[in-house]
Structures are given as structure tokens and as C-alpha cells.
Design an enzyme around this catalytic site. Structure first.
Site: not given
Length: 436
Positions: A409, A274
Site C-alpha cells: 500500500h 475500501h
């Protein structure tokens, strides 16, 4: 920490494609991979290789999780996370002119307007069983999917986009907090006494897209408020380590999920993946604010650099083996040593963004090293797609993520390095394609 420097050798072979970027190149090294036609074509080819595998996720009521062989497990059901992310990615493919994906975008939109939509109370169910509550995290992906489908010109996209904006503004956005509330029960009466960095991070991503498709800079201002709270106020004060979990009053909860450390969405401790994702989003936000003629604070770049440096320093080879670990404790020691594909995808995307923004050689080195690790360990040329999880010995595993359900992703990681930092992904792809 040793970095592997990789140099391209002239081959004399003409690449099959040339991908034009939409920004003037900064003063980075002329041998940067981001300026090499062969590398840009490799990224393009890898994206085209990923797409067919993901087509198998289609079920009657949306898109479901695929197993490691690209098959639907018995009893597979449509889930909101996969339906939104697949719809978003298939919209990006359609925008690029890849045949066969418009119908899949429309299928996703129909599911989001049908089986997954709560006609009684508004908002979207987490899956086709039509039970459970409503989360900001998943609703941010609805807004992203609707935005991308709108850019792709799909007929049902505008209605979905209108619904997504209405739900976000009515239930999730808190003007007082300058951030998203986390979750509610089905009828919106009971609110979870929790605030999460993950849902707000994806809120920033969605708001960047909403700013582009609506032409309303209010979404950029909201994204900036989220980033200021989560990153400039909290992460920067903790050595650019992202604080993930808070109570309803934004008091940090450092021991949250201490008894469930490998949770795939709310793990204990810090999540370096993150930090990479936030770093990239801060640079997209800076570019979007500048493009809109608004003030982009200097801390956006400074914090992006700090997040990237902290994650690289603490997560790479944290247990002595190559790769980035999933999570760290508050002493920067590994908690969950698994290597997840999305963490590495976000690392290369963030490195590419920093190369574009700064031209600094260190980010180029990390970019090359990241792709070297991904190609050696994650890309599955035999079974298709990417392994989603590796164990601490870099062997395929399935303790956290079973199968290969996610396109989002990996697909974004092969698209983002070829494009400008603003506007947002679908819009910049459409503009890039138009100019070629």
C-alpha cells in the site's frame, strides 16, 4: 470539516530528479503538487527509502511478515499474501531500474511455483505450512504478482501467469454472477457460502493488469461487471458506502462479524479505506476501457466521486481526532477507531487519481492533507518503513496489525500519483521508463 491548505514556496533549489508523467495534464491548478518536480522527487525518494526495509522479509520459501524493527520474528514462515505483494512491489522496483530487485522477484516466483503451490489440486496455499483452503482474495494477488513480473521480463513469470489465469477461470470466476466466488477447501469440493467485496475489489485490480499483459479486453469487461454489482448496484444505493459482506446469493449481511469487529480482512460494518481504493480503481477502469476503445459508463466517475466524498465526510476526524478511522457502523459512527496506514495510503492515491481525472481543487486539498498526516504520524524515519497502525490518539499500536509486514500500500501510494490512470501500474511504469 476543515481542510488544511498547504502551499509550496519557490525554493530555487533544483530537484534531484524529474519524473515524467504519461498523460497530458488536465486543467488543474498550476500549483498542484502533482505538477511540482520537488513533490514528485519526494515521492520517488520515499519509495527508494521503503524498499530496503522490505528486503528483510525474504525467507527460504518466499516472503514473511517483518516485525516493527524490520526483523523476522522467530519461526517466521512464508505467507502467500506477503510473497505475492512483495514480488509485485519488487517487480515494480526492477521495472524502474532500481538495482538488486530482480533476484528478489525471481525468489518470489520460485516460491509461488514451489513451496506455496498445491501440486495435487492446483491453486496456492495461504502459507508454507501448506494447509487450509483457497481464497479469491489471495489468488488475485498471485495474478497481480505474475502480471508485474511478466512486465519486468522475469523468465518464470509467464508460467505462473498461465497457472493463475487457469485457476481463476476454472474455480473463482462466475460468469453467471459476474463476480468472483470467495473461497474453497483445498480440493475445491466445498465452497464457502459467502461473497466478499474485498476479494472482488482486488479481483478488479488484478483483471486490469491481466488485460494489459494478455491484450485481452475480456478482463476489462469482467472488471466492469464486478464494479457494477458491488459499487453501482449496492454501494451507490447505500449513499456510496461500500457493502462488504454478502451471502452466496448476494444478499447483504450487515451484521457479519459483529462479534469480531476489528478483523483485519473482514471487519464489521463499512471500511472507508475500501471506499478510497474502489474510487481509484473505478478511475483506472474508466481510463482502461477508454484506452481500449470500449464504452466507459458515466457512472464510473460519478461513483468514484461519491465513494471518495462519503469516506472523507464520515471517516475523517470521526471521533474528533485527526485521521481516518478503520471502520464505521451503519449509522456512520466509529467502530474501530484505529488509524491504519493502508487506509491513508489509499486515500492519497484516490485523491491523486481524482485530481488527474477532474482537476478539481477539493481533491488537491485532500491529497495535501493526507500526505501531511502520513508524514507526521505514519512515516517512521527512525525505525524504517511506516507504522502500520495507530491508536485513537495517533500513537503507534499493534492491536490489528503487528509489526511492519506490508510494502504494497505505501509503495503504490508513492508511485501512483506520478503516473497515468491507464494502463495498469507495472505496464505504465515500463512505458514511462522507456520514454525517459
Amino acid at each position: 470539516m476543515a481542510l488544511t491548505r498547504i502551499r509550496l514556496r519557490p525554493s530555487g533549489i533544483k530537484p534531484r530528479c524529474v519524473w515524467s508523467t504519461t498523460v497530458k495534464a488536465p486543467a488543474w491548478s498550476p500549483d498542484s503538487w502533482l505538477r511540482q518536480p520537488a513533490h514528485l522527487c519526494w515521492l520517488n525518494d520515499e519509495g527508494l527509502r521503503l524498499l530496503p526495509f522490505a528486503r528483510g522479509a525474504k525467507v527460504e520459501q518466499g516472503f514473511a511478515a517483518l516485525d516493527a524493527h524490520g526483523r523476522l520474528p522467530e519461526g517466521a514462515i512464508a505467507e502467500l499474501i506477503h510473497t505475492t505483494r512483495m514480488t509485485h512491489c519488487f517487480a515494480l522496483a526492477h521495472i524502474q531500474g532500481v538495482p538488486g530487485y530482480a533476484a528478489l522477484v525471481d525468489h518470489g516466483l520460485a516460491a509461488l511455483r514451489g513451496a506455496l503451490w498445491d501440486e495435487a489440486h492446483g491453486g496456492w496455499f495461504a502459507d508454507a505450512t501448506r494447509s487450509g483452503g483457497k481464497s479469491a482474495y489471495l489468488h488475485a494477488f498471485v495474478a497481480l504478482a505474475a502480471s508485474s513480473a511478466r512486465v519486468a521480463g522475469r523468465p518464470a513469470a509467464q508460467a505462473l501467469l498461465d497457472d493463475a489465469i487457469e485457476i481463476i477461470e476454472r474455480h473463482f470466476w462466475s460468469e453467471e454472477e459476474g463476480a468472483l466466488r470467495e473461497s474453497f477447501n483445498r480440493d475445491w469440493r466445498d465452497e464457502e457460502a459467502y461473497r466478499g467485496a474485498n476479494s472482488n475489489m482486488h479481483g478488479v485490480e488484478a483483471f486490469l493488469a491481466l488485460a494489459d499483459v494478455t491484450g485481452n479486453a475480456l478482463w476489462l469487461q469482467r472488471a466492469l461487471r464486478i464494479a457494477e454489482r458491488l459499487i453501482h448496484r449496492h454501494a451507490a444505493a447505500c449513499g456510496h458506502v461500500v457493502v462488504e459482506h454478502f451471502d452466496a446469493h448476494w444478499q447483504a449481511l450487515p451484521e457479519y462479524n459483529a462479534d469480531n469487529r476489528a478483523d483485519p480482512f473482514r471487519p464489521y460494518g463499512s471500511t472507508p479505506g475500501h471506499a478510497f481504493e474502489w474510487a481509484r480503481l473505478l478511475l483506472h477502469l474508466e481510463a482502461a476501457l477508454t484506452q481500449a476503445g470500449l464504452v466507459a459508463p458515466d457512472w464510473l466517475l460519478a461513483d468514484a466521486k461519491g465513494l471518495f466524498a462519503s469516506a472523507c465526510q464520515h471517516a475523517w476526524q470521526a471521533d474528533g481526532a485527526p485521521g481516518l478511522v478503520y471502520s464505521l457502523d451503519w449509522n456512520q459512527q466509529p467502530v474501530v477507531r484505529a488509524r491504519l496506514h493502508w487506509v491513508h495510503a489509499e486515500a492519497v492515491a484516490a485523491a491523486a487519481a481524482l485530481v488527474q481525472r477532474t482537476g478539481e481543487a477539493a481533491y488537491e486539498q485532500w491529497y495535501r492533507q493526507g500526505w501531511a498526516f502520513i508524514t507526521e504520524h505514519f512515516i517512521d524515519l527512525h525505525g524504517g518503513s511506516w507504522h502500520h497502525e495507530l491508536d485513537e490518539h495517533n500513537q503507534p499500536a499493534a492491536r490489528i496489525w503487528a509489526g511492519k509486514p506490508d510494502l504494497y500500500h505505501a509503495y503504490q501510494a508513492v508511485l501512483l500519483p506520478r503516473l497515468a490512470l491507464a494502463p495498469s501500474l507495472a505496464t505504465v511504469l515500463a512505458a514511462d521508463v522507456t520514454r525517459r
